[in-house]
Design a protein around this motif. Sequence first.
Motif, PDB file in Angstrom:
ATOM      1  N   VAL A 156       0.852  -1.188   0.000  1.00  0.00           N
ATOM      2  CA  VAL A 156       0.000   0.000   0.000  1.00  0.00           C
ATOM      3  C   VAL A 156       0.887   1.237   0.000  1.00  0.00           C
ATOM      4  CG1 VAL A 156      -1.873   1.236   1.148  1.00  0.00           C
ATOM      5  CG2 VAL A 156      -1.780  -1.274   1.247  1.00  0.00           C
ATOM      6  N   THR A 157       0.746   2.075  -1.012  1.00  0.00           N
ATOM      7  CA  THR A 157       1.672   3.195  -1.220  1.00  0.00           C
ATOM      8  C   THR A 157       1.126   4.549  -0.777  1.00  0.00           C
ATOM      9  OG1 THR A 157       0.871   3.521  -3.481  1.00  0.00           O
ATOM     10  CG2 THR A 157       2.721   2.009  -3.178  1.00  0.00           C
ATOM     11  N   ASP A 158      -0.160   4.651  -0.539  1.00  0.00           N
ATOM     12  CA  ASP A 158      -0.759   5.909  -0.113  1.00  0.00           C
ATOM     13  C   ASP A 158      -2.144   5.608   0.433  1.00  0.00           C
ATOM     14  OD1 ASP A 158      -1.173   8.598   0.376  1.00  0.00           O
ATOM     15  OD2 ASP A 158      -0.786   9.258  -1.681  1.00  0.00           O
ATOM     16  N   LEU A 159      -2.743   6.575   1.080  1.00  0.00           N
ATOM     17  CA  LEU A 159      -4.120   6.446   1.542  1.00  0.00           C
ATOM     18  C   LEU A 159      -5.056   6.903   0.430  1.00  0.00           C
ATOM     19  CD1 LEU A 159      -2.248   7.399   4.177  1.00  0.00           C
ATOM     20  CD2 LEU A 159      -4.424   7.066   5.326  1.00  0.00           C
ATOM     21  N   VAL A 160      -6.333   6.517   0.524  1.00  0.00           N
ATOM     22  CA  VAL A 160      -7.321   6.964  -0.452  1.00  0.00           C
ATOM     23  C   VAL A 160      -8.690   7.027   0.220  1.00  0.00           C
ATOM     24  CG1 VAL A 160      -7.895   4.653  -1.360  1.00  0.00           C
ATOM     25  CG2 VAL A 160      -8.133   6.663  -2.822  1.00  0.00           C
ATOM     26  N   ALA A 161      -9.454   8.060  -0.119  1.00  0.00           N
ATOM     27  CA  ALA A 161     -10.782   8.252   0.469  1.00  0.00           C
ATOM     28  C   ALA A 161     -11.676   8.945  -0.550  1.00  0.00           C
ATOM     29  CB  ALA A 161     -10.700   9.086   1.749  1.00  0.00           C
ATOM     30  N   GLY A 162     -12.979   8.849  -0.338  1.00  0.00           N
ATOM     31  CA  GLY A 162     -13.933   9.470  -1.248  1.00  0.00           C
ATOM     32  C   GLY A 162     -15.001  10.236  -0.506  1.00  0.00           C
ATOM     33  N   VAL A 163     -15.547  11.254  -1.173  1.00  0.00           N
ATOM     34  CA  VAL A 163     -16.603  12.062  -0.576  1.00  0.00           C
ATOM     35  C   VAL A 163     -17.484  12.631  -1.683  1.00  0.00           C
ATOM     36  CG1 VAL A 163     -15.418  14.325  -0.598  1.00  0.00           C
ATOM     37  CG2 VAL A 163     -17.006  13.765   1.273  1.00  0.00           C
ATOM     38  N   SER A 164     -18.711  12.948  -1.337  1.00  0.00           N
ATOM     39  CA  SER A 164     -19.615  13.582  -2.291  1.00  0.00           C
ATOM     40  C   SER A 164     -19.654  15.087  -2.051  1.00  0.00           C
ATOM     41  CB  SER A 164     -21.035  13.010  -2.168  1.00  0.00           C
ATOM     42  OG  SER A 164     -21.570  13.294  -0.884  1.00  0.00           O
ATOM     43  N   VAL A 165     -19.884  15.824  -3.128  1.00  0.00           N
ATOM     44  CA  VAL A 165     -20.136  17.262  -3.056  1.00  0.00           C
ATOM     45  C   VAL A 165     -21.276  17.565  -4.022  1.00  0.00           C
ATOM     46  CG1 VAL A 165     -17.851  18.053  -2.331  1.00  0.00           C
ATOM     47  CG2 VAL A 165     -18.291  17.643  -4.749  1.00  0.00           C
ATOM     48  N   GLY A 166     -21.884  18.724  -3.864  1.00  0.00           N
ATOM     49  CA  GLY A 166     -22.956  19.088  -4.773  1.00  0.00           C
ATOM     50  C   GLY A 166     -23.387  20.523  -4.572  1.00  0.00           C
ATOM     51  N   ILE A 167     -24.280  20.949  -5.438  1.00  0.00           N
ATOM     52  CA  ILE A 167     -24.883  22.278  -5.305  1.00  0.00           C
ATOM     53  C   ILE A 167     -26.346  22.074  -4.951  1.00  0.00           C
ATOM     54  CG2 ILE A 167     -25.449  24.440  -6.470  1.00  0.00           C
ATOM     55  CD1 ILE A 167     -22.974  24.037  -8.207  1.00  0.00           C
ATOM     56  N   VAL A 168     -26.703  22.495  -3.756  1.00  0.00           N
ATOM     57  CA  VAL A 168     -28.053  22.310  -3.232  1.00  0.00           C
ATOM     58  C   VAL A 168     -28.603  23.685  -2.847  1.00  0.00           C
ATOM     59  CG1 VAL A 168     -29.489  21.176  -1.491  1.00  0.00           C
ATOM     60  CG2 VAL A 168     -27.426  20.034  -2.353  1.00  0.00           C
TER      61      VAL A 168
END
Length: 250
Positions: A156-168
Motif C-alpha cells: 500500500v503506497t498511499d491512503l485513499v478516500a472518497g466524498v460527495s459534493v454538490g450544489i443544493v
Amino acid sequence: MRIDARQPSDLRPLSITRHYTRWAEGSVLIKTGDTWVLTTASVEDRVPPFMKGTGRGWVTAEYAMLPRATPERHPREHSTSGKALGRSLEIQRLVGRSLRAVVDLDALGERTVWIDCDVLQADGGTRTAAVTGAFVALVDACVKLKEAKRLPAFPVTDLVAGVSVGIVNGEPVLDLCFAEDSEARVDMNVVMTGGGRFVEVQGTAERGSFTGSELTTLLELARSGCDRLVAAQREALGPLASLIEGTDKA
C-alpha cells in the motif's frame, strides 16, 4: 443551514471501526451520518486468468445493499436478476479502481484481495463511504500478509478516500445526505489520495448545467473533505499508518 443542521463545509459524524467481524483478513464498519457500510477484505492465493503468470496481484470489489438498508425493502439483486445490476456494478468497479490506485500490484504478488462492501443502512454517499472504509480493511489484510512474511514489501503506497459534493439550493455543500442528493442541481463524487491526487471525479448536472468556477469550488470542497477523511483513516490505523509510503503532494 442544511437539513441536518450542518454548515456547507461540514462532514457528517464519522466513525471507523476495525476488526468488526471475525473471519475476514480485514473488516471495517464505517458510519458516516446515517450511512453505514460493512467492508471486508479477503485474500485468495490466485488471480484472474488475465493476470496469471505475471507475478502481479489484483484488488477487486463487490458491492450490495441489504434489502432494508432503505426505508422500503428492495429485493436482493441476485434473487431477482441472478446478477448484480448496473448501479452495483458501477460502484464496485469504482471501489476496485480506487484501491488499485494506491497498491503496488507487483509487491502484492500473485494473489487477489477481494473487497466486499455491504450497505447496512443508506442515507446517501454509500459509494464514497465504501471506498473510505474499504481502504482501512485493505491495509489490515496486507498487514496480516506482512506478518506472515508473504510480502517482499508492503504494497500500500498511499491512503485513499472518497466524498460527495454538490450544489443544493444554490450553494456548494460537502458530504450530501440522501435528502440533499435528491434535490441537488449538481451531484459529484470525488476520490483522492492522501497525497492530494485525484483518482476519480464523477460529476453530473441533475438540473441544467454548471460553470467552470462552480466545478473548481466543488473540487476544492471535496479536497478539504478527503483531507479530513484521510486524517480519520490515519487515526483509525494508528501505528500501522507508518507502513504506508505515499508522501508526494499534488
